[in-house]
Design a protein around this motif. Structure first.
Motif, PDB file in Angstrom:
ATOM      1  N   THR A  32       0.839  -1.249   0.034  1.00 29.12           N
ATOM      2  CA  THR A  32       0.156   0.001  -0.110  1.00 29.12           C
ATOM      3  C   THR A  32       0.854   1.070   0.115  1.00 29.12           C
ATOM      4  N   GLN A  33       0.199   2.360  -0.062  1.00 26.71           N
ATOM      5  CA  GLN A  33       0.942   3.733   0.059  1.00 26.71           C
ATOM      6  C   GLN A  33       1.417   3.868   1.455  1.00 26.71           C
ATOM      7  N   ARG A  34       2.555   4.548   1.664  1.00 26.71           N
ATOM      8  CA  ARG A  34       3.103   4.751   3.025  1.00 26.71           C
ATOM      9  C   ARG A  34       2.032   5.093   3.933  1.00 26.71           C
ATOM     10  N   LEU A  35       2.043   4.233   5.159  1.00 26.11           N
ATOM     11  CA  LEU A  35       1.230   4.382   6.397  1.00 26.11           C
ATOM     12  C   LEU A  35       2.142   5.393   7.250  1.00 26.11           C
ATOM     13  N   GLU A  70       4.771  -5.381   8.048  1.00 24.15           N
ATOM     14  CA  GLU A  70       5.945  -6.240   7.866  1.00 24.15           C
ATOM     15  C   GLU A  70       7.208  -5.429   7.265  1.00 24.15           C
ATOM     16  N   GLU A  71       7.010  -4.395   6.541  1.00 25.85           N
ATOM     17  CA  GLU A  71       8.231  -3.719   6.128  1.00 25.85           C
ATOM     18  C   GLU A  71       7.910  -2.141   5.402  1.00 25.85           C
ATOM     19  N   GLN A  72       8.731  -1.417   5.690  1.00 27.90           N
ATOM     20  CA  GLN A  72       8.589   0.004   5.027  1.00 27.90           C
ATOM     21  C   GLN A  72       9.809   0.184   3.987  1.00 27.90           C
ATOM     22  N   THR A  73       9.248   0.394   2.863  1.00 31.19           N
ATOM     23  CA  THR A  73      10.313   0.328   1.762  1.00 31.19           C
ATOM     24  C   THR A  73       9.933   1.479   0.687  1.00 31.19           C
ATOM     25  N   VAL A  86      11.051   4.870 -10.967  1.00 33.35           N
ATOM     26  CA  VAL A  86      10.495   5.299 -12.311  1.00 33.35           C
ATOM     27  C   VAL A  86      11.401   6.191 -12.777  1.00 33.35           C
ATOM     28  N   ILE A  87      11.537   6.652 -14.283  1.00 27.70           N
ATOM     29  CA  ILE A  87      12.476   7.361 -14.806  1.00 27.70           C
ATOM     30  C   ILE A  87      11.559   8.530 -15.397  1.00 27.70           C
ATOM     31  N   VAL A  88      11.990   9.684 -14.908  1.00 26.05           N
ATOM     32  CA  VAL A  88      11.189  10.886 -15.501  1.00 26.05           C
ATOM     33  C   VAL A  88      12.236  11.711 -16.361  1.00 26.05           C
ATOM     34  N   PHE A  89      11.920  11.627 -17.675  1.00 24.74           N
ATOM     35  CA  PHE A  89      12.807  12.284 -18.612  1.00 24.74           C
ATOM     36  C   PHE A  89      12.230  13.622 -19.530  1.00 24.74           C
ATOM     37  N   LYS A  90      12.665  14.660 -19.347  1.00 22.43           N
ATOM     38  CA  LYS A  90      12.449  15.754 -19.794  1.00 22.43           C
ATOM     39  C   LYS A  90      13.204  16.215 -21.134  1.00 22.43           C
ATOM     40  N   TYR A  91      12.539  16.560 -22.095  1.00 22.00           N
ATOM     41  CA  TYR A  91      13.297  16.964 -23.381  1.00 22.00           C
ATOM     42  C   TYR A  91      12.717  18.158 -23.944  1.00 22.00           C
ATOM     43  N   LYS A  92      13.446  19.084 -24.573  1.00 17.01           N
ATOM     44  CA  LYS A  92      12.929  20.167 -25.377  1.00 17.01           C
ATOM     45  C   LYS A  92      13.925  20.180 -26.586  1.00 17.01           C
ATOM     46  N   LYS A  93      13.242  20.286 -27.750  1.00 18.84           N
ATOM     47  CA  LYS A  93      14.043  20.306 -28.903  1.00 18.84           C
ATOM     48  C   LYS A  93      14.597  21.607 -29.149  1.00 18.84           C
ATOM     49  N   LYS A  94      15.651  21.633 -30.029  1.00 20.62           N
ATOM     50  CA  LYS A  94      16.540  22.784 -30.534  1.00 20.62           C
ATOM     51  C   LYS A  94      16.902  23.687 -29.175  1.00 20.62           C
ATOM     52  N   ILE A 124      15.452  12.173 -14.427  1.00 19.59           N
ATOM     53  CA  ILE A 124      15.290  12.282 -13.057  1.00 19.59           C
ATOM     54  C   ILE A 124      14.526  10.824 -12.538  1.00 19.59           C
ATOM     55  N   GLY A 125      15.028  10.122 -11.542  1.00 22.36           N
ATOM     56  CA  GLY A 125      14.521   9.009 -11.023  1.00 22.36           C
ATOM     57  C   GLY A 125      13.691   9.243  -9.864  1.00 22.36           C
ATOM     58  N   HIS A 126      12.405   8.241  -9.497  1.00 18.39           N
ATOM     59  CA  HIS A 126      11.733   8.558  -8.597  1.00 18.39           C
ATOM     60  C   HIS A 126      11.357   7.178  -7.958  1.00 18.39           C
ATOM     61  N   ARG A 127      11.454   7.093  -6.562  1.00 15.74           N
ATOM     62  CA  ARG A 127      10.918   5.891  -5.980  1.00 15.74           C
ATOM     63  C   ARG A 127       9.931   6.121  -4.698  1.00 15.74           C
ATOM     64  N   GLN A 128       8.696   5.775  -4.982  1.00 11.90           N
ATOM     65  CA  GLN A 128       7.392   6.103  -4.231  1.00 11.90           C
ATOM     66  C   GLN A 128       7.767   5.139  -2.946  1.00 11.90           C
TER      67      GLN A 128
END
Length: 204
Positions: free
Chosen positions: A111-114, A154-157, A162-170, A177-181
């Motif tokens: 589940t999401q963080r309790l 049982e565990e908090q982890t 998840v890779i967040v990639f931003k790009y602008k042409k020219k 950017i990486g993110h771990r929920q």
């Protein structure tokens, strides 16, 4: 032939001047020795058969090593295994935060963080939307009254990255950017309190 050659080697060498009587005596001694040595010869068949054990002895040997299968130990008796009563197969749909999860006793979910929950803490989930068994279903409006799902932390982890990639042409603009929920793993122990609610019988 071997006995005669051996006897001939033992016989004295006769010269011309020896007495013929002595020659006769030596000849008789040679014949006596050859007769005694020939009597000492062994027949190879008899020697081979002398080492073969009797049939009665060979048949009696396995009888000494055969285990007595007829005797049974009175102390070794089959122990009757008492079968444990089977749990009723039940599942529930609970809401944790803004998400809904299907839970079964004995299984775990992420589940999401309790917040404020530590490892090995016991928690209760009160927002039970539905409880189902093999024969009936308990549907909440919107929740099933008095139904509670018991669980243990049982565990908090952290979840997978998840890779967040931003790009602008020219514009020569790239951002990776990486993110771990943060998540919590809980194990469901039991589902109780739903028996008092009205049940809808399922068609068989």
């Amino acid at each position: 032939m071997a006995a005669l050659s051996f006897c001939s080697s033992l016989a004295p060498n006769l010269s011309v001047n020896q007495n013929p009587a002595t020659f006769y005596l030596s000849k008789t001694s040679i014949s006596f020795l050859s007769h005694s040595l020939s009597s000492l010869k062994l027949n190879p068949k008899q020697a081979a058969l002398s080492f073969i054990p009797k049939s009665s002895e060979t048949e009696a040997a396995p009888s000494l090593t055969e285990p007595d299968t007829d005797k049974t130990d009175p102390e070794e008796e089959p122990v009757a295994q008492t079968a444990e009563p089977k749990r009723e197969e039940v599942f529930a749909v609970v809401m944790v935060g803004s998400r809904q999860y299907i839970v079964h006793p004995g299984r775990y979910i992420y589940t999401q963080r309790l917040k404020g929950a530590d490892v090995n803490d016991k928690i209760t989930l009160n927002k039970v939307l539905l409880v189902g068994t093999k024969t009936s279903a308990y549907i909440g409006r919107p929740i099933v009254s008095n139904a509670v799902v018991h669980a243990i932390v049982e565990e908090q982890t952290l979840d997978k990255k998840v890779i967040v990639f931003k790009y602008k042409k020219k514009k020569n603009y790239r951002r990776n950017i990486g993110h771990r929920q943060p998540i919590t793993r809980i194990r469901i122990t039991s589902i109780t309190g739903y028996e008092s609610s009205p049940a809808a019988t399922l068609p068989s």
